[in-house]
Design an enzyme around this catalytic site. Structure first.
Site, mmCIF file in Angstrom:
data_model
loop_
_atom_site.group_PDB
_atom_site.id
_atom_site.type_symbol
_atom_site.label_atom_id
_atom_site.label_comp_id
_atom_site.label_asym_id
_atom_site.label_seq_id
_atom_site.Cartn_x
_atom_site.Cartn_y
_atom_site.Cartn_z
ATOM 1 N N ASP A 314 0.831 -1.206 0.000
ATOM 2 C CA ASP A 314 0.000 0.000 0.000
ATOM 3 C C ASP A 314 0.865 1.255 0.000
ATOM 4 O O ASP A 314 2.032 1.228 0.411
ATOM 5 C CB ASP A 314 -0.904 0.018 1.242
ATOM 6 C CG ASP A 314 -0.090 -0.024 2.527
ATOM 7 O OD1 ASP A 314 0.829 -0.862 2.597
ATOM 8 O OD2 ASP A 314 -0.362 0.771 3.435
ATOM 9 N N GLU A 315 0.283 2.338 -0.430
ATOM 10 C CA GLU A 315 0.862 3.683 -0.280
ATOM 11 C C GLU A 315 2.356 3.731 -0.587
ATOM 12 O O GLU A 315 3.123 4.343 0.155
ATOM 13 C CB GLU A 315 0.640 4.190 1.151
ATOM 14 C CG GLU A 315 -0.817 4.314 1.498
ATOM 15 C CD GLU A 315 -1.046 4.698 2.956
ATOM 16 O OE1 GLU A 315 -1.974 5.454 3.205
ATOM 17 O OE2 GLU A 315 -0.311 4.232 3.837
HETATM 18 C C1 TNX Z 1 -3.834 3.819 5.775
HETATM 19 S S1 TNX Z 1 -4.785 1.329 4.812
HETATM 20 C C2 TNX Z 1 -2.794 2.911 5.845
HETATM 21 C C3 TNX Z 1 -2.035 2.772 7.080
HETATM 22 C C4 TNX Z 1 -2.503 3.717 8.141
HETATM 23 C C5 TNX Z 1 -4.001 3.799 8.119
HETATM 24 C C6 TNX Z 1 -4.574 4.634 9.215
HETATM 25 C C7 TNX Z 1 -3.394 1.080 4.464
HETATM 26 C C8 TNX Z 1 -3.190 -0.106 3.701
HETATM 27 N N1 TNX Z 1 -2.490 1.994 4.867
HETATM 28 O O1 TNX Z 1 -0.659 2.943 6.824
HETATM 29 O O2 TNX Z 1 -2.068 3.246 9.361
HETATM 30 O O3 TNX Z 1 -4.407 4.318 6.888
HETATM 31 O O4 TNX Z 1 -5.958 4.587 9.248
#
Ligand code: TNX
Length: 511
Positions: A314-315
């Protein structure tokens, strides 16, 4: 007048819980006949199998402190509580519970089914059964039959042990709470920018240095391999499969800080204790990155009796798209080489998900149509989907503006919003068979202890469990909220923290 002046009369207290006042809602309930009663003379009967005996021992351990009864486990005699492994149309996790004055029988095709039947029995007994001191009873179970099996095979909860570290005992406490609602997967988010939480022998600094702090600068911590095995064993004893996650190629500052050679520029960044995301990336162009991934996946797979290994994904805002695809193309086969099935956050569908991989969708209503379409397209090509929409089931989202803990980037998620949606119809165009189930993530940027976890999980977690277990047609907020209200007495008896949502008629049902 004594202290009991505000309590229900004994006659009222003895009225058994109706068979349908259970969470998750059972598939079918046929009430009828007089109740069964657990008494001082009750035996728990099992057939010869070791596993049925194990479930019986779990049940006896649950019942003995509050009833004060001996509840011996026997393989002979008649009546009593009977746990029976049997042939039949139960499925992998289903069970039948039948309650008559003569006997309370739970039948299932598997030990997991027996265990889930035991959770139903538990919820049918007075809430005081959860206390750890002897209670007066009586201990009736309404007469009739429950036949039950789940809608989905994946009913998960994720715990982020990276942003704040949680001890083995804290994880076990959460496992026990998950088991009560028939959750069967515990996804552990073992690494992130703020901490690496699992010992890896071939790269020891990951844990000893990379695990040495957490959000806010506290001491952090990590699981030794023995600790981790203990979590896996405990989860298995509650029929939960542990799904370990190493988040890659982003969310890797703790690893990059521990080993300079993993960085493209060869310079280790400092440890990180803030809450920003998206600033770190493994070095996709360096061979040592893949030695690292191979070692970590090999050691983690060896600790994992479960089928799945979650690789995050993710991200990855600091990784170019091209590099992201390259990285995932190289890393997914490593997971397969060590005998595990890939799970990734749904950004994985922007690369090429391996055959059999599962994508965990964490988007929300406002997620772009293109991003949703990518997930749907991958699902049409065979990728399974686990639904974790952030604006429904992220247990770290605040309930309201006033909630003292949690985040709000996905909005406020009150109890009704969390419950009132259908996983089978959530992403338009998703083939029904692609949905493997639901999972409720608990990110821990703001959560530091069990009280915090519980306050965010209760009362939302039982709703997610019900979405994963119960048939779509049984979803009905007006009825659900009454069943949910009845759980509060049980949480109190267990010493579980919870949020008194104004949406739920606390104190109406059975209290
Ligand atoms: C998004 S959801 C993230 C996390 C954060 C979270 C906080 C996701 C796969 N990544 O790194 O902790 O939001 O709500």
């Amino acid at each position: 007048m004594g202290v009991c002046v505000t309590k229900a009369s004994p006659a009222q207290a003895a009225a058994p819980t109706p068979l349908d006042r259970v969470i998750p809602a059972p598939a079918s309930v046929a009430p009828g006949g007089a109740p069964y009663r657990i008494t001082r003379g009750t035996h728990i009967r099992v057939d010869g199998s070791r596993e049925a005996r194990r479930v019986a021992e779990y049940l006896a351990d649950l019942l003995r402190p509050s009833t004060g009864y001996r509840l011996p486990i026997t393989t002979y005699g008649q009546g009593g509580i009977r746990l029976r492994l049997a042939d039949g149309d139960f499925g992998a996790e289903g069970y039948r519970l039948s309650s008559t004055p003569r006997a309370l029988t739970i039948s299932a095709g598997t030990p997991a089914g027996l265990f889930h039947g035991v959770q139903t029995l538990r919820q049918l007994l007075p809430a005081a059964v959860e206390k750890d001191t002897v209670q007066p009873g009586p201990w009736p179970v309404a007469g009739g039959t429950v036949e039950d099996s789940p809608r989905y095979g994946w009913r998960g909860a994720m715990l982020d042990v990276s942003r704040h570290f949680f001890t083995v005992d804290q994880v076990k406490r959460y496992i026990d709470q998950l088991a009560l609602y028939k959750i069967n997967k515990l996804h552990l988010h073992l690494s992130d920018d703020q901490g690496w939480r699992i010992a890896i022998d071939s790269w020891p600094r990951l844990a000893t240095y990379g695990g040495s702090t957490e959000v806010g600068g506290g001491p952090g911590g990590f699981y030794t391999k023995a600790d981790y095995k203990e979590i896996v064993r405990y989860a298995a004893s509650r029929y939960l499969e542990v799904v370990p996650e190493i988040d890659m190629p982003g969310h890797t500052n703790a690893a990059l800080a521990s080993y300079a050679e993993l960085n493209c520029d060869g310079v280790a960044p400092p440890l990180y204790t803030g809450t920003e995301v998206g600033f770190s990336s493994l070095c996709v162009g360096k061979e040592i990155t893949y030695d690292f991934v191979d070692d970590v996946v090999r050691e983690l797979a060896a600790l994992t009796p479960g089928r799945y290994l979650h690789i995050g994904g993710d991200e990855a805002h600091s990784t170019s798209h091209e590099d992201y695809v390259k990285f995932m193309d190289r890393v997914q086969p490593v997971v397969a080489k060590y005998g595990k099935t890939v799970v990734g956050w749904h950004q994985l569908t922007g690369a090429t998900p391996a055959k059999g991989a599962l994508a965990q969708y964490w988007g929300l209503d406002r997620t772009s149509a293109e991003e949703k379409a990518r997930v749907v397209k991958a699902a049409q090509g065979g990728t399974g989907v686990i639904l974790s929409p952030a604006d429904r089931v992220y247990l770290d989202m605040k309930y309201t503006e006033q909630t003292p803990l949690g985040l709000s980037w996905a909005g406020y998620v009150e109890v009704r919003r969390s419950y009132d949606w259908d996983p089978g119809a959530y992403l338009p165009g998703l083939p029904a068979g692609a949905v493997r189930g639901v999972e409720a993530p608990m990110w821990s940027e703001t959560l530091e202890n069990s009280e915090h976890i519980e306050y965010m999980a209760f009362p939302r977690l039982p709703g997610v469990a019900e979405l994963g277990w119960s048939a779509a047609g049984s979803r009905d907020w007006e009825r659900y909220k009454v069943r949910l209200a009845a759980q509060a007495e049980r949480w109190d008896a267990l010493g579980v923290e919870w949020y008194r949502s104004p949406q739920v008629p606390w104190g109406v049902a059975g209290q």
